[in-house]
Design a protein around this motif. Structure first.
Motif, PDB file in Angstrom:
ATOM      1  N   ALA A  58       6.550  22.541  -8.964  1.00 41.26           N
ATOM      2  CA  ALA A  58       7.010  22.664  -7.573  1.00 41.26           C
ATOM      3  C   ALA A  58       7.120  21.306  -6.891  1.00 41.26           C
ATOM      4  CB  ALA A  58       6.060  23.569  -6.788  1.00 41.26           C
ATOM      5  N   MET A  59       6.289  20.335  -7.313  1.00 40.41           N
ATOM      6  CA  MET A  59       6.270  19.034  -6.637  1.00 40.41           C
ATOM      7  C   MET A  59       7.273  18.046  -7.196  1.00 40.41           C
ATOM      8  SD  MET A  59       2.248  18.338  -5.797  1.00 40.41           S
ATOM      9  CE  MET A  59       1.651  18.699  -7.445  1.00 40.41           C
ATOM     10  N   GLY A  60       7.589  18.150  -8.468  1.00 45.71           N
ATOM     11  CA  GLY A  60       8.472  17.152  -9.063  1.00 45.71           C
ATOM     12  C   GLY A  60       7.725  15.853  -9.343  1.00 45.71           C
ATOM     13  N   PRO A  61       8.354  14.691  -9.082  1.00 47.83           N
ATOM     14  CA  PRO A  61       7.723  13.412  -9.465  1.00 47.83           C
ATOM     15  C   PRO A  61       6.666  12.909  -8.490  1.00 47.83           C
ATOM     16  CG  PRO A  61       9.887  13.016  -8.535  1.00 47.83           C
ATOM     17  CD  PRO A  61       9.744  14.501  -8.624  1.00 47.83           C
ATOM     18  N   ASP A  62       6.638  13.421  -7.257  1.00 48.29           N
ATOM     19  CA  ASP A  62       5.702  12.910  -6.248  1.00 48.29           C
ATOM     20  C   ASP A  62       4.997  14.061  -5.548  1.00 48.29           C
ATOM     21  OD1 ASP A  62       6.490   9.975  -6.282  1.00 48.29           O
ATOM     22  OD2 ASP A  62       8.426  10.900  -5.828  1.00 48.29           O
ATOM     23  N   GLY A  63       3.744  13.785  -5.135  1.00 45.22           N
ATOM     24  CA  GLY A  63       3.003  14.789  -4.388  1.00 45.22           C
ATOM     25  C   GLY A  63       1.514  14.664  -4.605  1.00 45.22           C
ATOM     26  N   THR A  64       0.788  15.653  -4.117  1.00 39.93           N
ATOM     27  CA  THR A  64      -0.671  15.692  -4.253  1.00 39.93           C
ATOM     28  C   THR A  64      -1.095  17.054  -4.773  1.00 39.93           C
ATOM     29  OG1 THR A  64      -0.964  14.137  -2.413  1.00 39.93           O
ATOM     30  CG2 THR A  64      -2.880  15.442  -3.060  1.00 39.93           C
ATOM     31  N   LEU A  65      -1.825  17.053  -5.873  1.00 43.62           N
ATOM     32  CA  LEU A  65      -2.405  18.275  -6.435  1.00 43.62           C
ATOM     33  C   LEU A  65      -3.870  18.317  -6.035  1.00 43.62           C
ATOM     34  CD1 LEU A  65      -2.297  20.733  -8.433  1.00 43.62           C
ATOM     35  CD2 LEU A  65      -2.986  19.124 -10.214  1.00 43.62           C
ATOM     36  N   THR A  66      -4.261  19.350  -5.335  1.00 45.03           N
ATOM     37  CA  THR A  66      -5.640  19.468  -4.852  1.00 45.03           C
ATOM     38  C   THR A  66      -6.307  20.683  -5.479  1.00 45.03           C
ATOM     39  OG1 THR A  66      -4.973  18.498  -2.730  1.00 45.03           O
ATOM     40  CG2 THR A  66      -7.112  19.599  -2.814  1.00 45.03           C
ATOM     41  N   ILE A  67      -7.504  20.469  -5.991  1.00 42.86           N
ATOM     42  CA  ILE A  67      -8.288  21.553  -6.592  1.00 42.86           C
ATOM     43  C   ILE A  67      -9.645  21.560  -5.910  1.00 42.86           C
ATOM     44  CG2 ILE A  67      -9.270  22.504  -8.706  1.00 42.86           C
ATOM     45  CD1 ILE A  67      -7.143  20.903 -10.238  1.00 42.86           C
ATOM     46  N   ARG A  68      -9.995  22.674  -5.289  1.00 42.30           N
ATOM     47  CA  ARG A  68     -11.275  22.723  -4.592  1.00 42.30           C
ATOM     48  C   ARG A  68     -11.983  24.044  -4.869  1.00 42.30           C
ATOM     49  NH1 ARG A  68      -8.424  22.592   1.343  1.00 42.30           N
ATOM     50  NH2 ARG A  68      -7.931  24.811   1.582  1.00 42.30           N
ATOM     51  N   THR A  69     -13.296  24.006  -4.732  1.00 43.28           N
ATOM     52  CA  THR A  69     -14.118  25.192  -4.992  1.00 43.28           C
ATOM     53  C   THR A  69     -15.038  25.442  -3.801  1.00 43.28           C
ATOM     54  OG1 THR A  69     -15.862  23.906  -6.087  1.00 43.28           O
ATOM     55  CG2 THR A  69     -14.081  24.770  -7.476  1.00 43.28           C
ATOM     56  N   ALA A  70     -15.470  26.685  -3.692  1.00 42.86           N
ATOM     57  CA  ALA A  70     -16.420  27.079  -2.657  1.00 42.86           C
ATOM     58  C   ALA A  70     -16.995  28.429  -3.079  1.00 42.86           C
ATOM     59  CB  ALA A  70     -15.737  27.177  -1.289  1.00 42.86           C
ATOM     60  N   HIS A  71     -17.935  28.941  -2.322  1.00 43.66           N
ATOM     61  CA  HIS A  71     -18.383  30.307  -2.574  1.00 43.66           C
ATOM     62  C   HIS A  71     -18.705  30.991  -1.257  1.00 43.66           C
ATOM     63  CE1 HIS A  71     -22.265  28.164  -2.518  1.00 43.66           C
ATOM     64  NE2 HIS A  71     -22.854  29.309  -2.295  1.00 43.66           N
ATOM     65  N   ASP A  72     -18.430  32.286  -1.245  1.00 42.44           N
ATOM     66  CA  ASP A  72     -18.562  33.097  -0.047  1.00 42.44           C
ATOM     67  C   ASP A  72     -19.316  34.361  -0.430  1.00 42.44           C
ATOM     68  OD1 ASP A  72     -18.320  34.404   2.332  1.00 42.44           O
ATOM     69  OD2 ASP A  72     -16.216  34.933   2.066  1.00 42.44           O
TER      70      ASP A  72
END
Length: 480
Positions: free
Chosen positions: A385-399
């Motif tokens: 979806a981003m192509g050659p530029d962008g930011t991939l963010t991976i985050r975790t939490a618990h609820d």
């Protein structure tokens, strides 16, 4: 236990969407051919693997379809209370070509009433009343099964190719660095031996040779502890040390300066060495000391390269879970890190990867290898979806009692009109040949059906997030 009731009336049959267009005569035939049975909560109406003897239609209550598969394990469909949903011997109209056993379990998740029609009678009715429809269904089922098998194989091969290409690319860099360092080591060790022999021929006293070795050990031991300096600071230090070496009468002063500066050498250190070794042996000693420092640097490079290779292999092993039990308690961050490591070679230079981990998240009960497939599909879609530029963010939490994993990208987003369809099998927004439309379908089946979790998307252009929720308790996993 289930109880058999009296025959169903045609008016009640007509309320079911499956039979609403039938004539009174046809409804009467159906009512005489089948029986209504009641089932208690958590009682199986039909059980996978048992002889396929009945076609079951829900009249009232709630049911859930559960399938045991080889590839995805236990797959549980969402519960439904819609009157008219059906299961059991659904392909009985194929006659002898129909599966002889139930292909799924149909379970009552609340007290339910079910219309049970013998499979042979159901097959005869479909063939007699709807001959054209039967042939169309036959072709659709056979063709769909074949298409699904072909695309499933292609999807697995494509994923394997992506992972293999990324891993090969990542392994190539440290392997090439190790080969280059070993080649230089051969030359340096040979030169160091000859320089040491020359010192012996020049008659260096044993106590001064011991002092030289102590200096060498101090230099090589301090290589890793040197503070970071800018290129300009390094160049200035090399100029200063080169001039000091020339003043000592060292012929190849400017060749010796760079490695000695890397080891933290300064003109003050040269004065200490001259005091310990004397004027006569200073040039030969510094030549040997330089080669010893370079050997230590090459050994550090080999160590770093092999450590990198070991880390990659460990990540691949963690990703595939090939030495683990299929179901286990595991830190989800290990799975995410191993998936990111596998993708390193496929992430364009213009894309930055950001991880925001909640380290208080406890281990989760899961099928680790299958969850890695989910992370692979979601990260692959984000990169596309981003192509050659962008930011991939991976985050975790618990609820409360759920673990939350979110994967976000800055790509073009998911249009509102198709958000409800992206988890459908074979639905894809990619061009022909670039996507099969099975990645998110597989991810949904693993998260929802296999783990009893939830996967959903929220998206606007430039900010798309896939949220995966997984239960922290093993009991929440869908029953077999």
């Amino acid at each position: 236990m289930s109880e058999t009731e009296t025959q169903i009336g045609i008016d009640e049959l007509r309320k079911l969407f499956l039979f609403e267009r039938l004539t009174d005569e046809q409804l009467t035939t159906l009512a005489r051919s089948g029986r209504v049975q009641t089932y208690a909560q958590d009682e199986d109406i039909v059980r996978q693997g048992e002889p396929a003897e009945c076609f079951a239609v829900l009249i009232e209550g709630e049911v859930q379809m559960i399938s045991e598969t080889v590839a995805a394990g236990t797959v549980a469909m969402p519960r439904t209370s819609q009157p008219g949903v059906y299961g059991g011997a659904t392909a009985a109209y194929l006659g002898d070509r129909a599966p002889q056993t139930y292909q799924h379990t149909l379970r009552a998740t609340a007290p339910s009433r079910v219309f049970m029609l013998p499979a042979r009678k159901f097959g005869y009715i479909v063939a007699e009343w709807f001959p054209m429809g039967m042939h169309l269904l036959d072709g659709l089922m056979s063709g769909g099964r074949m298409q699904r098998e072909i695309i499933d194989r292609r999807q697995r091969l494509t994923a394997l190719g992506t992972i293999t290409a990324g891993l090969t690319h990542e392994l190539n860099n440290p392997a090439a660095a190790a080969v280059r360092a070993v080649g230089e080591l051969r030359s340096l060790v040979k030169g160091a031996r000859r320089q040491l022999a020359q010192l012996a021929e020049d008659g260096i006293p044993p106590e001064r040779l011991r002092a030289l070795i102590e200096v060498q050990e101090a230099c090589t031991g301090g290589l890793a502890a040197q503070p970071k300096r800018s290129p300009l600071e390094i160049a200035d230090a090399e100029d200063e040390l080169g001039e000091a070496l020339e003043e000592l009468g060292v012929d190849n002063a400017w060749d010796l300066a760079p490695p000695l500066v890397t080891a933290g050498f300064t003109p003050e250190h040269l004065e200490e060495i001259r005091e310990k070794l004397g004027e006569r042996h200073i040039a030969g000693s510094l030549n040997w000391l330089t080669k010893a420092v370079e050997i230590a640097q090459m050994l550090n490079e080999v160590t770093d390269a092999t450590d990198r290779i070991t880390t990659l292999i460990r990540s691949a092993k963690q990703y595939s879970q090939m030495d683990r039990a299929p179901f286990q308690q595991i830190d989800v961050h290990e799975l995410l890190d191993s998936t990111i490591a596998i993708f390193r070679g496929k992430i364009p230079p213009g894309i930055s990867v950001v991880t925001e981990y909640d380290r208080t998240l406890p281990a989760i009960p899961c099928y680790a290898g299958e969850l890695n497939q989910v992370w692979t599909n979601l990260i692959h879609n984000a990169l596309d979806a981003m192509g050659p530029d962008g930011t991939l963010t991976i985050r975790t939490a618990h609820d409360a009692d759920e673990a939350i994993v979110e994967i976000g990208d800055t790509g073009h987003g998911v249009p509102e009109a198709i958000k409800d369809r992206i988890f459908e099998p074979f639905f894809t927004t990619k061009t022909v040949g670039e996507g099969t439309g099975l990645g998110l379908d597989i991810s949904y089946r693993i998260v929802a059906g296999r783990h009893g979790g939830e996967i959903k998307v929220r998206s606007v252009p430039g900010d798309t997030w896939f949220e995966v929720r997984l239960p922290l308790r093993e009991a929440s996993i869908a029953p077999a």
